[in-house]
Design an enzyme around this catalytic site. Sequence first.
Site, mmCIF file in Angstrom:
data_model
loop_
_atom_site.group_PDB
_atom_site.id
_atom_site.type_symbol
_atom_site.label_atom_id
_atom_site.label_comp_id
_atom_site.label_asym_id
_atom_site.label_seq_id
_atom_site.Cartn_x
_atom_site.Cartn_y
_atom_site.Cartn_z
ATOM 1 N N HIS A 149 42.644 44.408 40.244
ATOM 2 C CA HIS A 149 42.992 43.937 38.887
ATOM 3 C C HIS A 149 43.834 44.991 38.159
ATOM 4 O O HIS A 149 44.849 44.683 37.544
ATOM 5 C CB HIS A 149 41.731 43.719 38.033
ATOM 6 C CG HIS A 149 40.865 42.574 38.447
ATOM 7 N ND1 HIS A 149 39.514 42.709 38.657
ATOM 8 C CD2 HIS A 149 41.144 41.253 38.656
ATOM 9 C CE1 HIS A 149 38.999 41.532 38.981
ATOM 10 N NE2 HIS A 149 39.960 40.639 38.987
ATOM 11 N N LYS A 174 32.143 30.753 37.186
ATOM 12 C CA LYS A 174 31.450 31.718 38.046
ATOM 13 C C LYS A 174 30.192 32.201 37.341
ATOM 14 O O LYS A 174 30.173 32.308 36.114
ATOM 15 C CB LYS A 174 32.365 32.910 38.332
ATOM 16 C CG LYS A 174 33.596 32.531 39.135
ATOM 17 C CD LYS A 174 34.499 33.712 39.372
ATOM 18 C CE LYS A 174 35.745 33.309 40.134
ATOM 19 N NZ LYS A 174 36.758 34.373 40.163
ATOM 20 N N ARG A 199 46.485 37.276 46.369
ATOM 21 C CA ARG A 199 46.093 38.065 47.547
ATOM 22 C C ARG A 199 46.358 37.345 48.851
ATOM 23 O O ARG A 199 46.582 37.977 49.878
ATOM 24 C CB ARG A 199 44.579 38.366 47.493
ATOM 25 C CG ARG A 199 44.198 39.431 46.523
ATOM 26 C CD ARG A 199 42.719 39.390 46.227
ATOM 27 N NE ARG A 199 42.394 38.176 45.466
ATOM 28 C CZ ARG A 199 41.220 37.930 44.927
ATOM 29 N NH1 ARG A 199 40.236 38.780 45.095
ATOM 30 N NH2 ARG A 199 41.014 36.826 44.243
ATOM 31 N N SER A 248 35.924 41.102 43.108
ATOM 32 C CA SER A 248 34.745 41.513 42.345
ATOM 33 C C SER A 248 33.487 41.279 43.179
ATOM 34 O O SER A 248 32.566 42.099 43.189
ATOM 35 C CB SER A 248 34.651 40.702 41.049
ATOM 36 O OG SER A 248 35.802 40.892 40.277
HETATM 37 P P1 ADP Z 1 39.587 34.298 37.965
HETATM 38 O O1 ADP Z 1 38.149 33.922 37.952
HETATM 39 O O2 ADP Z 1 40.348 33.761 36.784
HETATM 40 O O3 ADP Z 1 40.314 34.088 39.263
HETATM 41 P P2 ADP Z 1 39.421 37.114 38.586
HETATM 42 O O4 ADP Z 1 38.821 38.153 37.708
HETATM 43 O O5 ADP Z 1 38.740 36.828 39.874
HETATM 44 O O6 ADP Z 1 39.546 35.855 37.667
HETATM 45 O O7 ADP Z 1 40.933 37.478 38.883
HETATM 46 C C1 ADP Z 1 41.879 37.629 37.860
HETATM 47 C C2 ADP Z 1 43.254 37.730 38.472
HETATM 48 O O8 ADP Z 1 43.351 38.897 39.263
HETATM 49 C C3 ADP Z 1 43.605 36.569 39.404
HETATM 50 O O9 ADP Z 1 44.974 36.279 39.269
HETATM 51 C C4 ADP Z 1 43.319 37.133 40.780
HETATM 52 O O10 ADP Z 1 44.047 36.482 41.793
HETATM 53 C C5 ADP Z 1 43.777 38.556 40.565
HETATM 54 N N1 ADP Z 1 43.168 39.483 41.509
HETATM 55 C C6 ADP Z 1 41.858 39.693 41.736
HETATM 56 N N2 ADP Z 1 41.686 40.625 42.690
HETATM 57 C C7 ADP Z 1 42.931 41.021 43.074
HETATM 58 C C8 ADP Z 1 43.444 41.952 44.055
HETATM 59 N N3 ADP Z 1 42.622 42.646 44.824
HETATM 60 N N4 ADP Z 1 44.778 42.074 44.166
HETATM 61 C C9 ADP Z 1 45.599 41.345 43.398
HETATM 62 N N5 ADP Z 1 45.199 40.455 42.471
HETATM 63 C C10 ADP Z 1 43.885 40.286 42.313
#
Ligand code: ADP
Length: 161
Positions: free
Chosen positions: A19, A43, A92, A130
């Site tokens: 993130h 979630k 990803r 996460s």
């Molecule tokens: P959501 O529940 O909205 O998907 P997340 O917190 O899981 O929220 O992710 C927020 C953003 O960060 C999303 O666009 C997700 O694809 C991106 N993201 C999460 N982990 C990574 C990572 N390791 N590399 C690149 N982008 C990521």
Amino acid sequence: MSTKIAICPGSFDPPTDGHINIIKRARKQFDKIIVAIAKNTSKNTIFTTEERIEMLREIFKKCKDIEVDSFDGLLVDYCRKIGCHTLVRGIRNMSDYEYEFQMALANKTLYPELEFIYLMTEGQYSHLSSSIIKELIMLGGTSAGMCHPIVEKKLKEKLKK
Ligand code: ADP
């Protein structure tokens, strides 16, 4: 000249180095980034909204151009409320792509002016999520190189309870 603002929305439960990498790269393209934490994500979150805000504010405390906020309800309503129509998301893999594609079309139906910018993950973060970090810590591992030390500390405290 008008200020270029983008929103980086997500659940951030907890924030990972993946993130952080996306937010910091987005920062180079905009004058201001708003990291927007979704309160009512589908979630099952381990951290409260306040805890997620606190961690992200700590992580970005030296970045004056990064603001951390949260929103309830529809992301498009939040975008309208603050007058920002640019979203930045990270990708990803193909399943992220498929999910983002659907979400983008749904959100564009609700808010046609909305535009999306997708940043491809960098190699060292492509496996990071996460949930992986939560699992590693729960099983007694370390998350060094995967998340900010404040996140590991908060996760350990949370899992002790
Ligand atoms: P959501 O529940 O909205 O998907 P997340 O917190 O899981 O929220 O992710 C927020 C953003 O960060 C999303 O666009 C997700 O694809 C991106 N993201 C999460 N982990 C990574 C990572 N390791 N590399 C690149 N982008 C990521």
